[in-house]
Design a protein around this motif. Structure first.
Motif, PDB file in Angstrom:
ATOM      1  N   PHE B 316       0.842  -1.200   0.000  1.00 47.92           N
ATOM      2  CA  PHE B 316       0.000   0.000   0.000  1.00 47.92           C
ATOM      3  C   PHE B 316       0.872   1.242   0.000  1.00 47.92           C
ATOM      4  CE2 PHE B 316       0.469   2.003   4.120  1.00 47.92           C
ATOM      5  CZ  PHE B 316       1.105   1.013   4.852  1.00 47.92           C
ATOM      6  N   GLY B 317       0.263   2.366  -0.356  1.00 45.76           N
ATOM      7  CA  GLY B 317       0.995   3.629  -0.356  1.00 45.76           C
ATOM      8  C   GLY B 317       0.550   4.498  -1.512  1.00 45.76           C
ATOM      9  N   ASP B 318       1.458   5.352  -1.990  1.00 45.54           N
ATOM     10  CA  ASP B 318       1.110   6.255  -3.078  1.00 45.54           C
ATOM     11  C   ASP B 318       1.113   5.511  -4.409  1.00 45.54           C
ATOM     12  OD1 ASP B 318       1.004   8.061  -1.099  1.00 45.54           O
ATOM     13  OD2 ASP B 318       2.937   9.004  -1.532  1.00 45.54           O
ATOM     14  N   PRO B 319       0.173   5.862  -5.297  1.00 46.09           N
ATOM     15  CA  PRO B 319      -0.062   5.041  -6.486  1.00 46.09           C
ATOM     16  C   PRO B 319       1.174   4.774  -7.350  1.00 46.09           C
ATOM     17  CG  PRO B 319      -1.219   7.162  -6.606  1.00 46.09           C
ATOM     18  CD  PRO B 319      -0.734   7.009  -5.218  1.00 46.09           C
ATOM     19  N   ASP B 320       1.977   5.816  -7.613  1.00 50.48           N
ATOM     20  CA  ASP B 320       3.122   5.608  -8.508  1.00 50.48           C
ATOM     21  C   ASP B 320       4.135   4.643  -7.893  1.00 50.48           C
ATOM     22  OD1 ASP B 320       1.990   7.380 -10.303  1.00 50.48           O
ATOM     23  OD2 ASP B 320       3.038   9.114  -9.447  1.00 50.48           O
ATOM     24  N   ILE B 321       4.332   4.787  -6.599  1.00 51.27           N
ATOM     25  CA  ILE B 321       5.297   3.940  -5.900  1.00 51.27           C
ATOM     26  C   ILE B 321       4.762   2.509  -5.829  1.00 51.27           C
ATOM     27  CG2 ILE B 321       6.581   3.607  -3.743  1.00 51.27           C
ATOM     28  CD1 ILE B 321       7.246   6.245  -4.950  1.00 51.27           C
ATOM     29  N   VAL B 322       3.495   2.405  -5.472  1.00 56.25           N
ATOM     30  CA  VAL B 322       2.899   1.077  -5.318  1.00 56.25           C
ATOM     31  C   VAL B 322       2.934   0.315  -6.645  1.00 56.25           C
ATOM     32  CG1 VAL B 322       0.742  -0.149  -4.862  1.00 56.25           C
ATOM     33  CG2 VAL B 322       1.477   1.675  -3.344  1.00 56.25           C
ATOM     34  N   THR B 323       2.674   0.992  -7.731  1.00 58.41           N
ATOM     35  CA  THR B 323       2.718   0.342  -9.041  1.00 58.41           C
ATOM     36  C   THR B 323       4.125  -0.199  -9.304  1.00 58.41           C
ATOM     37  OG1 THR B 323       1.099   1.960  -9.791  1.00 58.41           O
ATOM     38  CG2 THR B 323       2.150   0.643 -11.485  1.00 58.41           C
ATOM     39  N   GLY B 324       5.119   0.639  -9.025  1.00 60.14           N
ATOM     40  CA  GLY B 324       6.497   0.215  -9.248  1.00 60.14           C
ATOM     41  C   GLY B 324       6.872  -0.984  -8.389  1.00 60.14           C
ATOM     42  N   ILE B 325       6.516  -0.919  -7.126  1.00 62.61           N
ATOM     43  CA  ILE B 325       6.868  -2.008  -6.203  1.00 62.61           C
ATOM     44  C   ILE B 325       6.157  -3.295  -6.627  1.00 62.61           C
ATOM     45  CG2 ILE B 325       6.718  -2.826  -3.814  1.00 62.61           C
ATOM     46  CD1 ILE B 325       8.385  -0.537  -3.547  1.00 62.61           C
ATOM     47  N   THR B 326       4.914  -3.167  -7.034  1.00 64.03           N
ATOM     48  CA  THR B 326       4.155  -4.352  -7.440  1.00 64.03           C
ATOM     49  C   THR B 326       4.854  -5.049  -8.605  1.00 64.03           C
ATOM     50  OG1 THR B 326       2.125  -3.234  -6.769  1.00 64.03           O
ATOM     51  CG2 THR B 326       1.872  -5.193  -8.134  1.00 64.03           C
ATOM     52  N   GLU B 327       5.238  -4.239  -9.586  1.00 60.12           N
ATOM     53  CA  GLU B 327       5.906  -4.834 -10.737  1.00 60.12           C
ATOM     54  C   GLU B 327       7.208  -5.513 -10.319  1.00 60.12           C
ATOM     55  OE1 GLU B 327       6.123  -3.220 -15.067  1.00 60.12           O
ATOM     56  OE2 GLU B 327       7.877  -2.417 -14.016  1.00 60.12           O
ATOM     57  N   PHE B 328       7.925  -4.835  -9.428  1.00 64.83           N
ATOM     58  CA  PHE B 328       9.226  -5.378  -9.029  1.00 64.83           C
ATOM     59  C   PHE B 328       9.095  -6.679  -8.235  1.00 64.83           C
ATOM     60  CE2 PHE B 328      12.991  -5.265  -6.057  1.00 64.83           C
ATOM     61  CZ  PHE B 328      13.868  -5.784  -7.001  1.00 64.83           C
ATOM     62  N   VAL B 329       8.186  -6.716  -7.256  1.00 65.66           N
ATOM     63  CA  VAL B 329       8.096  -7.949  -6.459  1.00 65.66           C
ATOM     64  C   VAL B 329       7.641  -9.113  -7.330  1.00 65.66           C
ATOM     65  CG1 VAL B 329       7.716  -6.769  -4.261  1.00 65.66           C
ATOM     66  CG2 VAL B 329       5.740  -7.566  -5.568  1.00 65.66           C
ATOM     67  N   MET B 330       6.860  -8.802  -8.367  1.00 67.70           N
ATOM     68  CA  MET B 330       6.456  -9.882  -9.275  1.00 67.70           C
ATOM     69  C   MET B 330       7.650 -10.418 -10.047  1.00 67.70           C
ATOM     70  SD  MET B 330       2.741  -8.562 -10.508  1.00 67.70           S
ATOM     71  CE  MET B 330       2.630  -9.775 -11.778  1.00 67.70           C
ATOM     72  N   SER B 331       8.579  -9.495 -10.375  1.00 65.38           N
ATOM     73  CA  SER B 331       9.755  -9.974 -11.109  1.00 65.38           C
ATOM     74  C   SER B 331      10.630 -10.863 -10.224  1.00 65.38           C
ATOM     75  CB  SER B 331      10.560  -8.786 -11.662  1.00 65.38           C
ATOM     76  OG  SER B 331      11.203  -8.103 -10.614  1.00 65.38           O
ATOM     77  N   LEU B 332      10.399 -10.804  -8.907  1.00 67.78           N
ATOM     78  CA  LEU B 332      11.137 -11.680  -8.000  1.00 67.78           C
ATOM     79  C   LEU B 332      10.391 -12.981  -7.739  1.00 67.78           C
ATOM     80  CD1 LEU B 332      12.197  -9.055  -5.289  1.00 67.78           C
ATOM     81  CD2 LEU B 332      13.657 -10.063  -7.047  1.00 67.78           C
ATOM     82  N   GLY B 333       9.217 -13.109  -8.356  1.00 72.17           N
ATOM     83  CA  GLY B 333       8.442 -14.328  -8.146  1.00 72.17           C
ATOM     84  C   GLY B 333       7.473 -14.252  -6.986  1.00 72.17           C
ATOM     85  N   MET B 334       7.298 -13.055  -6.434  1.00 71.05           N
ATOM     86  CA  MET B 334       6.345 -12.922  -5.327  1.00 71.05           C
ATOM     87  C   MET B 334       4.950 -12.666  -5.885  1.00 71.05           C
ATOM     88  SD  MET B 334       8.736 -10.572  -2.867  1.00 71.05           S
ATOM     89  CE  MET B 334       8.150 -11.013  -1.265  1.00 71.05           C
ATOM     90  N   ILE B 335       3.945 -12.878  -5.026  1.00 74.44           N
ATOM     91  CA  ILE B 335       2.571 -12.717  -5.481  1.00 74.44           C
ATOM     92  C   ILE B 335       1.904 -11.561  -4.744  1.00 74.44           C
ATOM     93  CG2 ILE B 335       0.348 -13.883  -5.758  1.00 74.44           C
ATOM     94  CD1 ILE B 335       1.885 -16.527  -5.424  1.00 74.44           C
ATOM     95  N   PRO B 336       1.632 -10.475  -5.450  1.00 76.11           N
ATOM     96  CA  PRO B 336       0.940  -9.373  -4.776  1.00 76.11           C
ATOM     97  C   PRO B 336      -0.551  -9.725  -4.648  1.00 76.11           C
ATOM     98  CG  PRO B 336       1.403  -8.793  -7.060  1.00 76.11           C
ATOM     99  CD  PRO B 336       1.904 -10.200  -6.856  1.00 76.11           C
TER     100      PRO B 336
END
Ligand code: SF4
Lengths: 452, 462
Positions: B316-336
């Motif tokens: 959770f957090g500010d939209p631009d940051i959250v979008t970036g983090i979501t994409e990144f954790v997915m690239s690590l194989g995590m599931i948002p």
């Protein structure tokens, strides 16, 4: 910022002890365009009421006010934690156009259903006053519907400064404590303790001292208080007030209406703590209490005094600057620093009253700068000119002091340990020592010299 | 404290908020204005707002935050705040002597309808000084909107197309991020050999060094000539749709500077996108230094991927940051599994943005499903987590209550972070920032594993 000049119209708010006739202007509105360190009405009201632990504190307004006051005050609770949540009606554009009453009603209904509180405070913020929502009416009907108390707090930001907020909070409290049974008013031999918000558990410390003296605390306003506690507030026979800035007004109203007398106390520093305990014992007027009080003081002093003396030797000759909220705290701090042989060279408050400034002026040494509602450039200038080693202040002053290479102590919401009573005096001395004598300051100075 | 949060989710018809994941516009405008060199942000409203905003920013950055206020009184709220603002402008130039005053409004002055441009026009402004303004009604959008609005006003007031041909330089709008991130974005741009103007730029302002002296206007911040010159750049890169797009589009309209909006460069993919955009615009090669960094990042990702794979995350957090983090954790194989912002305007079908759509697209591509919400609050997020537990929570300081209630490992990212330090100096953007994120995430997960391991499972090498 040595180019800082006194703002036109600010000269009357600053004096130097011994240089001018002692009359300082205070309690006036800040000048438009100031980088004022002052807070608003809502903030004042919220800090006073916030420690009531089982209440819902619902902020009626856009999200900001509620977000910034979410769990900011380190008031400890012995039970309920409901007060630490942040509730807001989050007013949006259409509410501002069409009025926010419907949304407020819906929010109260929903919170009442979800949390089953006995008490909801509804705070009005800046725009509520302007869009004309009838808070009283909404709260009244909601209270009836749910069979609970819903108390409006008239705290629109522009109706004054923090002191006005204290008054708004006291008005709300006064409504709340209205007794159902007048017969019981003033009948308990207990006392109320006003103006302690149980930051870091301070009220518990004082409660414990009083217990050892044989004095029962009826309710603390408002540290760790609950709805039920507050409902029996009028039963006490005496009110003692610690933070006069916020509670003087309530104590006055309680005396007027219920005939409960009040007295001012302070538990900051050894001298004030002992004196306050003695005065409370005298008022209770029971020889056994008096004897127990003397025993308590002797006991506490015997292990506190040597510790303080140890710190005094390390700190003697240092200079302190003080910028705090209320005048009463400022007065206590001058005395407390004296116990450590530290001289207060600059002292100011956000909301001090005239009498308090008079006392400050009497206590201060010649050459001390006294100022009301200071702005950062004034703080900077006087801290530097007066060669203070340390600043006592709140959140916004901390980085300012650090940037000047000065030590700092938070005497506000962000304090991390109790500063009241004998334990508090030790904590305070230790904190002063820790910050003033930290090795980090060496690097500031050395770095500055090495690079120039 | 969150004991009363129920698992059962009922529609909350009131629209009220319990434990917000956003705050009001003016603080964003104040933060953006701090990114102009020699500028004093001015809050046109009651002194409380200004005091709250400064306090909040101070807690996050641990640096002095200077801003002035119109100090409204009852009279001003009835008769309008024109007189207050005029006095304020005069006082500020006399006493604090900034080059620029950046006025933003508050809910109060918006509601009473003060006409700021007109008040400014009739104010006494010393030769060579400037007063700019932006409207920041607190009952619209969030702090991110306020940041965006002030940034757009910088374009309105300063940007000028003065050269016949566009210059070989790029404007970069970093978004509502820490000065550490801004420094990193500038470093990447420099390494790409692209001359740039970053605005706003709070590095050197809210992360200024300790000198033993207090500087009202620290060295950092975008200068006025630079702001004017943004109109001559050949490209604007807006990092983050919510905080930066508006200003970039305005610059296109006003000065014909073409604009691209990219995601905040969080993680490998978004950083690649930024560098590729710069490479295309400036026909420069990606220098070895950055190739090496990228290679190191990939190396770290492969070395540690088994720590992350299949782990469920709430963000959770500010939209631009959250979008970036979501994409990144997915690239690590995590599931948002839960993704939420408090900032409104990003709901599916909204004209302003599309937080929900962006996130949905990301998880859809991976064949996943997630709870996604714009204009949400932390009460909702907590309920979601109760219904579908996660292994990790990522968000700002306010997440600590949920992390404690649900006993979750917690990584602090975004604004505000008020209970830890150094975060504002360290980037989460770029390849280096991604490495730091991995360090934080794996640290949180592995500390937890160590804490919970039975004696026989307690491992030395992990
Ligand atoms: S009064 Fe309005 S602008 Fe000021 S802090 Fe509250 S919500 Fe924000």
């Amino acid at each position: 910022m040595s180019q800082a000049q006194a703002i036109d119209g600010r000269q009357d708010f600053i004096i130097t002890k011994g240089k001018q006739k002692a009359h300082l202007k205070c309690d006036a509105d800040s000048i438009a365009g100031c980088v004022s360190q002052r807070a608003c009405v809502y903030c004042g009201a919220r800090v006073v009421l916030n420690p009531i632990t089982d209440a819902i504190h619902l902020v009626h307004g856009p999200i900001g006010c509620s977000a910034y006051t979410w769990d900011i005050r380190g008031s400890l609770s012995s039970g309920e934690e409901l007060f630490r949540n942040s509730f807001s009606t989050d007013l949006r554009e259409q509410d501002v156009i069409f009025g926010g009453e419907k949304k407020l009603t819906a929010a109260i209904d929903q919170l009442a259903a979800k949390y089953h509180p006995k008490l909801i405070f509804v705070y009005s913020t800046c725009i509520v006053g302007v869009i004309g929502d009838d808070l009283e009416a909404v709260c009244r009907t909601a209270a009836k519907r749910h069979g609970i108390e819903v108390i409006p707090v008239q705290s629109s930001g522009f109706i004054g400064n923090k002191s006005a907020g204290y008054r708004a909070a006291c008005d709300a409290l006064f409504r709340l404590i209205e007794p159902e049974n007048r017969e019981l008013v003033g009948k308990d031999k207990s006392i109320n303790y006003l103006g302690d918000f149980n930051l870091a558990g301070e009220a518990w410390i004082i409660r414990d001292y009083l217990r050892q003296m044989g004095v029962t605390v009826n309710v603390v306003l408002t540290g760790d208080a609950t709805y039920a506690d507050l409902k029996k507030a009028t039963r006490a026979s005496v009110n003692i007030i610690q933070c006069a800035g916020s509670m003087h007004y309530l104590a006055g109203r309680m005396e007027e209406t219920y005939g409960i007398p009040y007295m001012q106390v302070s538990f900051l520093g050894l001298e004030d703590t002992s004196e306050s305990l003695r005065r409370i014992a005298a008022v209770i007027g029971d020889s056994e209490v008096v004897a127990r009080t003397e025993a308590l003081i002797a006991r506490e002093m015997s292990h506190t005094a040597p510790v303080i003396e140890g710190y005094r030797q390390k700190l003697a000759g240092k200079k302190a600057a003080v910028y705090v909220g209320g005048g009463f705290k400022a007065i206590s701090l001058i005395k407390q620093f004296r116990e450590l042989s530290i001289e207060v060279v600059m002292i100011g408050t956000q909301t001090g009253r005239q009498e308090e400034y008079d006392t400050i002026n009497d206590l201060a040494s010649d050459g001390t700068v006294i100022l009301d509602d200071a702005n950062p450039s004034e703080l900077e200038r006087f801290m530097t000119d007066q060669e203070a080693d340390l600043l006592v202040g709140g959140v916004k002053e901390r980085p300012l002091a650090y940037k000047l290479g000065k030590a700092f102590i938070d005497h506000n919401h962000d304090r991390k340990h109790p500063l009241s009573g004998y334990v508090g005096a030790i904590n305070f001395a230790k904190e002063v020592y820790t910050t003033v004598c930290s090795p980090v300051w060496k690097y500031v100075r050395a770095g500055g010299e090495g690079h120039e | 404290m969150l004991d009363a949060t129920t698992k059962e989710i009922k529609e909350r018809a009131s629209g009220g908020v319990i434990n917000p994941a956003k705050t009001c516009q003016p603080i964003g405008a104040m933060y953006a204005a701090l990114g102009i060199h020699g500028c004093l942000p001015h809050s046109h409203g009651s002194q409380g707002c200004c005091s709250f905003h400064r306090m909040h920013l101070t807690r996050h950055f641990r640096d002095p935050i200077m801003a002035s206020t119109s100090s409204f009184t009852e009279g001003a709220s009835v008769f309008g705040g024109g007189a207050n603002l005029k006095t304020a402008i005069k006082t500020i130039f006399q006493v604090y002597n900034p080059d620029i005053i950046a006025v933003h409004t508050t809910c109060l002055t918006e509601t009473i309808g003060d006409d700021i441009p007109n008040i400014i026009k009739t104010s006494e402004i010393p030769e060579g000084k400037m007063v700019i303004h932006t409207n920041t009604p607190s009952y619209v959008g969030s702090h991110v909107t306020g940041f965006s609005n002030m940034t757009k006003s910088m374009v309105n007031y300063f940007a000028e197309a003065t050269t016949p041909l566009k210059k070989e330089q790029v404007n970069i709008i970093p978004g509502f991020v820490n000065p550490g991130d801004m420094r990193e974005i500038k470093r990447l741009t420099r390494l790409m050999n692209a001359p740039y103007i970053m605005f706003p730029d709070t590095s050197g302002v809210v992360d200024s060094p300790m000198t033993g002296e207090f500087q009202m206007y620290p060295k950092g911040g975008t200068t006025q000539p630079e702001l004017i010159d943004t109109g001559n750049s050949k490209l604007t890169i807006a990092l983050g749709r919510f905080a930066s797009s508006d200003a970039a589009e305005q610059l296109d309209k006003k000065c014909k500077v073409p604009a691209v909006t990219l995601k905040a460069p969080i993680g490998i993919k978004a950083t690649d996108a930024l560098l590729m955009t710069l490479r295309r615009a400036f026909v420069s090669d990606v220098p070895y230094e950055l190739e090496e960094e990228r290679g190191q990042l990939v190396d770290i990702m492969t070395d540690t991927h088994f720590h992350f794979h299949g782990k469920k995350v709430a963000i959770f957090g500010d939209p631009d940051i959250v979008t970036g983090i979501t994409e990144f954790v997915m690239s690590l194989g995590m599931i948002p599994v839960h993704v939420l912002t408090g900032t409104p305007g990003g709901a599916v079908g909204s004209v302003v943005g599309s937080f929900e759509e962006d996130i949905k697209e990301l998880v859809d591509q991976a064949g996943l499903k997630a709870n996604i919400k714009a204009a949400g609050d932390l009460f909702t997020l907590h309920q979601w987590i109760k219904n579908e537990p996660v292994d990790l929570l990522i968000g700002n300081t306010y997440g600590k209550y949920i992390a404690r209630a649900e006993d979750l490992p917690f990584v602090r990212v975004g604004f505000p972070v008020m209970d830890r330090s150094v975060h504002s100096y360290m980037p989460i953007v770029g390849y280096r920032g991604a490495m730091r994120l991995i360090e934080m995430i794996s640290g949180a997960l592995l500390d937890r594993q160590d804490r919970d391991a039975a004696d026989e499972d307690f491992e030395l090498v992990m």
